[in-house]
Design a protein around this motif. Structure first.
Motif, PDB file in Angstrom:
ATOM      1  N   VAL A 102       0.834  -1.263   0.006  1.00  0.00           N
ATOM      2  CA  VAL A 102      -0.148  -0.097  -0.311  1.00  0.00           C
ATOM      3  C   VAL A 102       0.785   1.299  -0.016  1.00  0.00           C
ATOM      4  O   VAL A 102       0.550   2.112  -0.737  1.00  0.00           O
ATOM      5  N   ILE A 103       2.096   1.274   1.067  1.00  0.00           N
ATOM      6  CA  ILE A 103       2.842   2.412   0.948  1.00  0.00           C
ATOM      7  C   ILE A 103       3.527   2.645  -0.413  1.00  0.00           C
ATOM      8  O   ILE A 103       3.522   3.798  -0.721  1.00  0.00           O
ATOM      9  N   ILE A 104       3.823   1.753  -1.024  1.00  0.00           N
ATOM     10  CA  ILE A 104       4.848   1.766  -2.339  1.00  0.00           C
ATOM     11  C   ILE A 104       3.491   2.338  -3.575  1.00  0.00           C
ATOM     12  O   ILE A 104       4.012   3.038  -4.514  1.00  0.00           O
ATOM     13  N   MET A 105       2.374   1.963  -3.362  1.00  0.00           N
ATOM     14  CA  MET A 105       1.411   2.495  -4.267  1.00  0.00           C
ATOM     15  C   MET A 105       0.779   3.806  -4.014  1.00  0.00           C
ATOM     16  O   MET A 105       0.360   4.365  -5.020  1.00  0.00           O
ATOM     17  N   LEU A 106       1.056   4.270  -2.995  1.00  0.00           N
ATOM     18  CA  LEU A 106       0.323   5.712  -2.474  1.00  0.00           C
ATOM     19  C   LEU A 106       0.653   6.803  -3.538  1.00  0.00           C
ATOM     20  O   LEU A 106      -0.151   7.421  -4.003  1.00  0.00           O
ATOM     21  N   PRO A 107       2.203   7.159  -3.837  1.00  0.00           N
ATOM     22  CA  PRO A 107       2.177   8.194  -4.787  1.00  0.00           C
ATOM     23  C   PRO A 107       1.510   7.994  -6.003  1.00  0.00           C
ATOM     24  O   PRO A 107       1.471   8.999  -6.561  1.00  0.00           O
ATOM     25  N   TRP A 108       1.401   6.726  -6.471  1.00  0.00           N
ATOM     26  CA  TRP A 108       0.546   6.553  -7.808  1.00  0.00           C
ATOM     27  C   TRP A 108      -0.966   7.166  -7.577  1.00  0.00           C
ATOM     28  O   TRP A 108      -1.337   7.530  -8.813  1.00  0.00           O
ATOM     29  N   ALA A 109      -1.482   7.196  -6.382  1.00  0.00           N
ATOM     30  CA  ALA A 109      -2.964   7.676  -6.215  1.00  0.00           C
ATOM     31  C   ALA A 109      -2.907   9.313  -5.783  1.00  0.00           C
ATOM     32  O   ALA A 109      -3.916   9.838  -5.987  1.00  0.00           O
ATOM     33  N   VAL A 110      -1.745   9.893  -5.785  1.00  0.00           N
ATOM     34  CA  VAL A 110      -1.669  11.161  -5.662  1.00  0.00           C
ATOM     35  C   VAL A 110      -1.539  11.982  -7.175  1.00  0.00           C
ATOM     36  O   VAL A 110      -0.735  11.469  -7.926  1.00  0.00           O
ATOM     37  N   SER A 111      -2.188  13.277  -7.247  1.00  0.00           N
ATOM     38  CA  SER A 111      -2.195  13.836  -8.264  1.00  0.00           C
ATOM     39  C   SER A 111      -0.507  14.379  -8.491  1.00  0.00           C
ATOM     40  O   SER A 111       0.007  14.708  -7.740  1.00  0.00           O
ATOM     41  N   LEU A 112      -0.315  14.218  -9.993  1.00  0.00           N
ATOM     42  CA  LEU A 112       1.189  14.622 -10.134  1.00  0.00           C
ATOM     43  C   LEU A 112       1.419  16.317 -10.018  1.00  0.00           C
ATOM     44  O   LEU A 112       2.524  16.515  -9.549  1.00  0.00           O
ATOM     45  N   THR A 113       0.159  16.945 -10.198  1.00  0.00           N
ATOM     46  CA  THR A 113       0.230  18.359  -9.816  1.00  0.00           C
ATOM     47  C   THR A 113       0.725  18.621  -8.394  1.00  0.00           C
ATOM     48  O   THR A 113       1.517  19.413  -8.101  1.00  0.00           O
ATOM     49  N   MET A 114      -0.011  17.865  -7.381  1.00  0.00           N
ATOM     50  CA  MET A 114       0.127  17.998  -6.047  1.00  0.00           C
ATOM     51  C   MET A 114       1.605  17.493  -5.813  1.00  0.00           C
ATOM     52  O   MET A 114       2.235  18.219  -4.930  1.00  0.00           O
ATOM     53  N   THR A 115       1.923  16.475  -6.292  1.00  0.00           N
ATOM     54  CA  THR A 115       3.348  15.878  -6.185  1.00  0.00           C
ATOM     55  C   THR A 115       4.334  17.255  -6.456  1.00  0.00           C
ATOM     56  O   THR A 115       5.280  17.149  -5.738  1.00  0.00           O
ATOM     57  N   ALA A 116       4.254  17.673  -7.624  1.00  0.00           N
ATOM     58  CA  ALA A 116       5.199  18.702  -7.976  1.00  0.00           C
ATOM     59  C   ALA A 116       5.027  19.988  -7.245  1.00  0.00           C
ATOM     60  O   ALA A 116       6.331  20.515  -6.940  1.00  0.00           O
ATOM     61  N   VAL A 117       3.856  20.293  -6.745  1.00  0.00           N
ATOM     62  CA  VAL A 117       3.801  21.464  -5.895  1.00  0.00           C
ATOM     63  C   VAL A 117       4.532  21.291  -4.479  1.00  0.00           C
ATOM     64  O   VAL A 117       5.499  22.102  -3.823  1.00  0.00           O
ATOM     65  N   VAL A 118       4.604  19.978  -4.122  1.00  0.00           N
ATOM     66  CA  VAL A 118       5.204  19.707  -2.626  1.00  0.00           C
ATOM     67  C   VAL A 118       6.620  19.658  -3.186  1.00  0.00           C
ATOM     68  O   VAL A 118       7.509  20.163  -2.220  1.00  0.00           O
ATOM     69  N   TRP A 119       7.373  19.055  -4.057  1.00  0.00           N
ATOM     70  CA  TRP A 119       8.433  18.972  -4.428  1.00  0.00           C
ATOM     71  C   TRP A 119       9.187  20.533  -4.569  1.00  0.00           C
ATOM     72  O   TRP A 119      10.372  20.710  -4.153  1.00  0.00           O
ATOM     73  N   ARG A 120       8.231  21.344  -5.137  1.00  0.00           N
ATOM     74  CA  ARG A 120       8.697  22.611  -5.619  1.00  0.00           C
ATOM     75  C   ARG A 120       9.138  23.367  -4.339  1.00  0.00           C
ATOM     76  O   ARG A 120      10.044  24.283  -3.888  1.00  0.00           O
ATOM     77  N   TRP A 121       8.187  23.193  -3.149  1.00  0.00           N
ATOM     78  CA  TRP A 121       8.417  23.712  -2.092  1.00  0.00           C
ATOM     79  C   TRP A 121       9.676  23.206  -1.138  1.00  0.00           C
ATOM     80  O   TRP A 121      10.693  23.815  -0.484  1.00  0.00           O
ATOM     81  N   ALA A 122       9.889  21.846  -1.325  1.00  0.00           N
ATOM     82  CA  ALA A 122      10.968  21.259  -0.943  1.00  0.00           C
ATOM     83  C   ALA A 122      12.317  21.497  -1.217  1.00  0.00           C
ATOM     84  O   ALA A 122      13.319  21.654  -0.619  1.00  0.00           O
ATOM     85  N   LEU A 123      12.047  21.947  -2.502  1.00  0.00           N
ATOM     86  CA  LEU A 123      13.598  22.262  -3.472  1.00  0.00           C
ATOM     87  C   LEU A 123      13.433  24.015  -3.389  1.00  0.00           C
ATOM     88  O   LEU A 123      14.726  24.395  -4.111  1.00  0.00           O
ATOM     89  N   ASN A 124      13.010  24.580  -2.519  1.00  0.00           N
ATOM     90  CA  ASN A 124      12.946  26.089  -2.449  1.00  0.00           C
ATOM     91  C   ASN A 124      14.382  26.331  -2.162  1.00  0.00           C
ATOM     92  O   ASN A 124      14.904  25.866  -1.130  1.00  0.00           O
ATOM     93  N   GLY A 125      14.940  27.356  -2.809  1.00  0.00           N
ATOM     94  CA  GLY A 125      16.355  27.815  -2.276  1.00  0.00           C
ATOM     95  C   GLY A 125      16.560  28.376  -1.135  1.00  0.00           C
ATOM     96  O   GLY A 125      17.745  28.450  -0.606  1.00  0.00           O
ATOM     97  N   GLU A 126      15.582  29.049  -0.460  1.00  0.00           N
ATOM     98  CA  GLU A 126      15.725  29.654   0.865  1.00  0.00           C
ATOM     99  C   GLU A 126      15.230  29.021   1.851  1.00  0.00           C
ATOM    100  O   GLU A 126      15.699  29.041   2.908  1.00  0.00           O
TER     101      GLU A 126
END
Length: 289
Positions: A102-126
């Motif tokens: 279930v854990i390995i499949m969870l990212p598949w159930a999440v919208s790619l847009t939501m995933t990208a937003v989270v990673w954009r925040w995580a990779l913020n330069g400041e």
């Protein structure tokens, strides 16, 4: 005679639906790409394929084409390499296997847009989480502008693309592994075969049809993937992370060149169609051999 034509009659509604859904939009794209088009989509005169000549002479298009090939090969290849061992681990019998699946499949159930937003925040330069974690561990001493530099933005997007592709690919491989009889492994173990030999002689050959499916589906999926690149960098900085689908979007909706955008879209369709036909034919020939 009636039984001979019955399969064709039964599939006719599906064929008609596919023709409407696929060929009608393609025909519209052909019309738009071969005519002068206003910003509001109104067709004008036939332009002697000027839209095709324009995008082929555009250095931004050629760079996006090369980057799309690199993006597709790296993401699909990386996902395949990671998914095989993950699927083999999840296929073994251990306590908590259901939860792990279930854990390995969870990212598949999440919208790619939501995933990208989270990673954009995580990779913020400041104030991004990644910089904070690396500074806390003493691995870096100042913030890194991950998405503001071409040499770091695209590699990070490739890594994220691999991570979001692994769940789907793992699901395909789990289906393949579950179809392999345990008796084969037991017989191989009795003959003294090592785990590596079992993988090479049993697992990999029987998993090949599923690998072929994963390659074709993931190539189509990744080649046309829009949210990760667009949400994180919108193709920047200075178009250095653009792939064909984001380049097409800019042509159509930022610059207003609907004819060129339609021509690029048809080229993308042709590339995927030719790749799929060649790969499927080679796979079928190998399977028959």
């Amino acid at each position: 005679m009636q039984n001979r034509f019955l399969p064709y009659l039964l599939t006719l509604p599906s064929l008609l639906l596919a023709a409407v859904v696929i060929f009608w939009p393609v025909w519209d794209l052909i019309q738009i790409s071969t005519h002068d088009v206003s910003r509001f989509g109104q067709l004008r005169d036939f332009n002697n394929f000027a839209n095709y000549a324009a995008f082929l002479a555009d250095p931004d298009f050629l760079a996006a084409l090369w980057r799309t090939g690199l993006w597709t090969v790296l993401v699909v290849g990386g996902a395949l390499l990671l998914s095989v061992p993950v699927a083999m681990i999840l296929n073994t019998d251990f306590y908590g296997r259901g939860i792990a699946r279930v854990i390995i499949m969870l990212p598949w159930a999440v919208s790619l847009t939501m995933t990208a937003v989270v990673w954009r925040w995580a990779l913020n330069g400041e104030s991004g989480m990644l910089n904070s974690a690396l500074i806390g561990l003493g691995l870096i001493h100042e913030n890194i502008q991950w998405l503001a530099r071409a040499e770091t933005a695209f590699p990070m997007q490739v890594l994220i693309g691999i991570l979001v592709t692994v769940p789907f690919t793992t699901t395909i491989f789990l289906g393949g592994l579950s179809s392999i009889p345990d008796d084969l492994y037991e017989a191989a173990a009795l003959e003294g075969a090592t785990p590596l030999q079992q993988f090479r002689e049993i697992t990999f050959p029987l998993l090949k049809p599923f690998i072929n499916i994963a390659i074709v589906l993931n190539t189509i999926y990744v080649f046309n993937s829009f949210p990760i690149i667009w949400v994180m960098t919108q193709g920047g900085p200075a178009n250095s992370t653009d792939i064909l689908v984001t380049h097409l979007y800019k042509l159509a909706f930022r610059i207003g060149k609907l004819g060129e955008a339609s021509a690029v879209s048809l080229l993308m369709f042709a590339i995927l169609l030719i790749f799929t036909m060649i790969y499927v034919r080679l796979a079928m020939r190998e399977q028959r051999a």
